[in-house]
Scaffold this active site. Structure first.
Site, mmCIF file in Angstrom:
data_model
loop_
_atom_site.group_PDB
_atom_site.id
_atom_site.type_symbol
_atom_site.label_atom_id
_atom_site.label_comp_id
_atom_site.label_asym_id
_atom_site.label_seq_id
_atom_site.Cartn_x
_atom_site.Cartn_y
_atom_site.Cartn_z
ATOM 1 N N SER A 79 0.719 -1.262 -0.038
ATOM 2 C CA SER A 79 -0.020 0.014 -0.132
ATOM 3 C C SER A 79 0.773 1.187 -0.122
ATOM 4 O O SER A 79 1.677 1.186 -0.733
ATOM 5 C CB SER A 79 -0.839 -0.159 1.188
ATOM 6 O OG SER A 79 -2.155 0.939 0.912
ATOM 7 N N ASP A 94 -5.820 -2.802 -2.122
ATOM 8 C CA ASP A 94 -5.021 -2.600 -1.324
ATOM 9 C C ASP A 94 -4.314 -3.817 -0.816
ATOM 10 O O ASP A 94 -4.955 -4.723 -0.347
ATOM 11 C CB ASP A 94 -5.774 -1.794 -0.141
ATOM 12 C CG ASP A 94 -4.701 -0.895 0.523
ATOM 13 O OD1 ASP A 94 -3.683 -1.506 1.026
ATOM 14 O OD2 ASP A 94 -5.213 0.022 1.295
#
Lengths: 281, 288
Positions: free
Chosen positions: A43, A169
């Site tokens: 991320s 993510d």
């Protein structure tokens, strides 16, 4: 030098703008000449992991990260949020509340045509398959694609398709991917991780969504860390910078302070890392 | 009626999994037939319902009857009118942490109808129910007070049901912190843990923001399930026997008509684990 030296991996977990603490960590590691053999990013952490893998200086890292987190990155969010309330928003597995054009442009400017094979230090980026729920490791092809996928915060940013898979993510499956460093054969793992802040008031549906996802990800973070700390055969040095206040994506002006916290947190671990490295040479 | 082992402490942990948790009744059938006693029961979310019925010593048939009357589509039929307004105008309609798409009055009534005034002190076997604190994200273990309230807290599916307050804390579904809470049994000094867990199903199609939210919940909780289980399996000093029923039919939230099938699959999964469990019990000197 030589083959007997222990292999060092750097892991930078998810944490939005807090990941700028990696600037301070890199500053310390470079100054101390700590050799890094592989890097893993997840991320927000993948933004820094990719630049560190290019082996650039910490000042440049700071300059570049300012151009990443621009204020217009959340374009479309307010309008779409409004539309989600009155029911006029169409939403499917490819949607996000933010129009990702600005983010894509910012990422393109920095990572552009960069490919994993161009990097000085081998890099792995972690994302999650939205439909299958599994962790997906990206280590070849376009670095931009990998980062864009790993950064797709659920609900907020649209997923990103890589090799026919719809990715989101990495924090949703593995917020601090120590396991990837272990699989890559690291002996010493320097793992920078962040917990998500909780809200004390939940005044909107978005706040509830954020809270629900933060609870999942923090629990996932602590259990993955507990597991790999116990299971690994490698040494893991956790670097968890502390922040006095909750930070949001819009706190770009606080990047220098965030980097400073990262530097301090790294310095605390430095004597231990050095001792372990010395013992293996 | 379950027997209690003398030397070996055996726990049953039933993870979240909505109506699939009825598979625990199939497991109980096998344990009762083999005269294997349970010393502790832990439940999370849907698993809390069955954990409570087992701890209270209800016969399997009673548990089935009560679930059939309790867990019906009717508990989600009444949409919260306030929630709709809160989404549109959060300020005016005072959006707060008590938000839930479904009006929970029916669920509360049904739970009270099934468990009434029964408290943790009334159970034949010690019972623990896992929930999650909505504000600090930590697991909360409920072991005293009214059972129906603990189950209600543990069942607060995010977005669907409002959190439930116990001792002043807003509690949400236990699966948000640990979908298969074997850690609770380990802390109680258990020797053998039968851990029945279920993966959360993924959306067949994501056609709305809410379905997207449910998908993210499933993805995160499944990853949490695997990691926590891996950790406890490695860290514990007790034996953990995973019992993972396999369902070839897709089971939806209210497929109570499939309960007999679910119980059968629970029984089959328990039969598979039985030889090993008996060997462990035998090894410690207490067999059935």
């Amino acid at each position: 030098m030589g083959q007997s030296r222990k292999r060092v991996a750097l892991v930078i977990g998810s944490g939005g703008i807090k990941c700028a603490a990696a600037i301070g960590m890199w500053r310390v590691l470079q100054a101390e000449n700590i050799p890094i053999d592989s890097i893993v990013g997840c991320s927000g952490g993948s933004l820094y992991a990719a630049l560190i893998a290019k082996n650039i200086g910490w000042q440049e890292l700071e300059t570049l990260s300012r151009s990443l987190w621009t204020n217009d990155i959340m374009q479309g969010y307010t309008e779409n949020l409004k539309a989600s309330k009155d029911g006029s928003l169409r939403y499917n597995e490819r949607s996000g509340l933010v129009n990702d054009a600005v983010m894509n442009r910012n990422l393109q400017q920095i990572y552009g045509e960069l490919s994993f094979s161009d990097l000085t230090i081998p890099l792995t980026i972690v994302a999650t398959d939205l439909l299958l729920g599994e962790k997906v490791l990206l280590s070849e092809g376009s670095v931009f694609d990998a980062i864009r996928a790993s950064l797709a915060i659920p609900i907020i940013f649209p997923p990103w398709e890589v090799n026919g898979r719809l990715l989101i993510d990495g924090a949703v499956s593995d917020p601090l991917p120590i396991d990837v460093a272990i699989q890559n054969g690291a002996d010493i793992i320097i793992a920078m991780g962040f917990t998500m802040s909780y809200r004390q008031r939940l005044r909107s549906m978005t706040a509830v969504q954020e809270q629900v996802n933060s609870i999942y990800m923090n629990n996932l973070l602590s259990s993955t860390y507990a597991f790999f700390n116990l299971a690994h055969h490698a040494e893991i040095f956790p670097i968890v910078p502390e922040f006095d206040e909750p930070l949001t994506m819009f706190d770009t002006q606080k990047i220098p302070q965030i980097a400073e916290s990262g530097m301090q947190a790294t310095q605390e671990q430095l004597p231990h890392i050095r001792r372990l490295l010395a013992s293996s040479q | 009626m379950a027997l209690v082992n003398e030397n070996t402490r055996l726990a049953l942990v039933i993870g979240s999994g909505s109506v699939k948790c009825a598979a625990a009744l199939g497991l109980m059938k096998v344990l009762e037939r083999e005269n294997i006693g349970v010393n502790l029961v832990v439940g999370c979310s849907g698993g809390a319902l069955y954990a409570a019925s087992i701890a209270l010593g209800w016969p399997v048939e009673t548990s089935i009857d009560k679930t059939l009357s309790l867990w019906t589509r009717r508990v989600t039929e009444k949409r919260s009118r306030k929630a709709v307004l809160q989404i549109i105008l959060p300020g005016l309609f005072h959006f707060d942490e008590n938000f839930g798409l479904i009006d929970d009055s029916r669920l509360n009534r049904q739970l009270y109808g099934a468990f009434g005034e029964a408290s943790f002190a009334d159970t034949h076997i010690p019972l623990h129910i896992a929930a999650t604190d909505f504000f600090d994200g930590e697991q909360v273990v409920l072991s005293s007070g009214l059972i129906w309230e603990a189950i209600r807290a543990s069942l607060s599916i995010p977005y669907v049901f409002p959190p439930y307050r116990v001792a002043g804390r807003a509690l949400i579904d236990g699966y948000q912190s640990d979908p298969l809470p074997v850690g609770i049994a380990i802390k109680e000094g258990i020797d053998i843990i039968l851990a029945m867990g279920f993966e959360s199903p993924y959306q067949e199609r994501i056609t709305s923001l809410m379905r997207y939210n449910f998908q993210i919940s499933s993805v995160t909780s499944n990853n949490l399930l695997k990691t926590n289980f891996a950790f406890h399996n490695l860290a514990h000093h007790s034996e953990i026997i995973p019992i993972l029923p396999e369902f070839t039919q897709r089971i939806h939230l209210f497929d109570t008509e499939k309960i007999p099938y679910i119980i059968d699959e629970g029984e089959k999964a328990a039969e598979q684990a039985l030889p090993y469990l008996k060997r462990l019990l035998g090894a410690t000197g207490v067999s059935g």
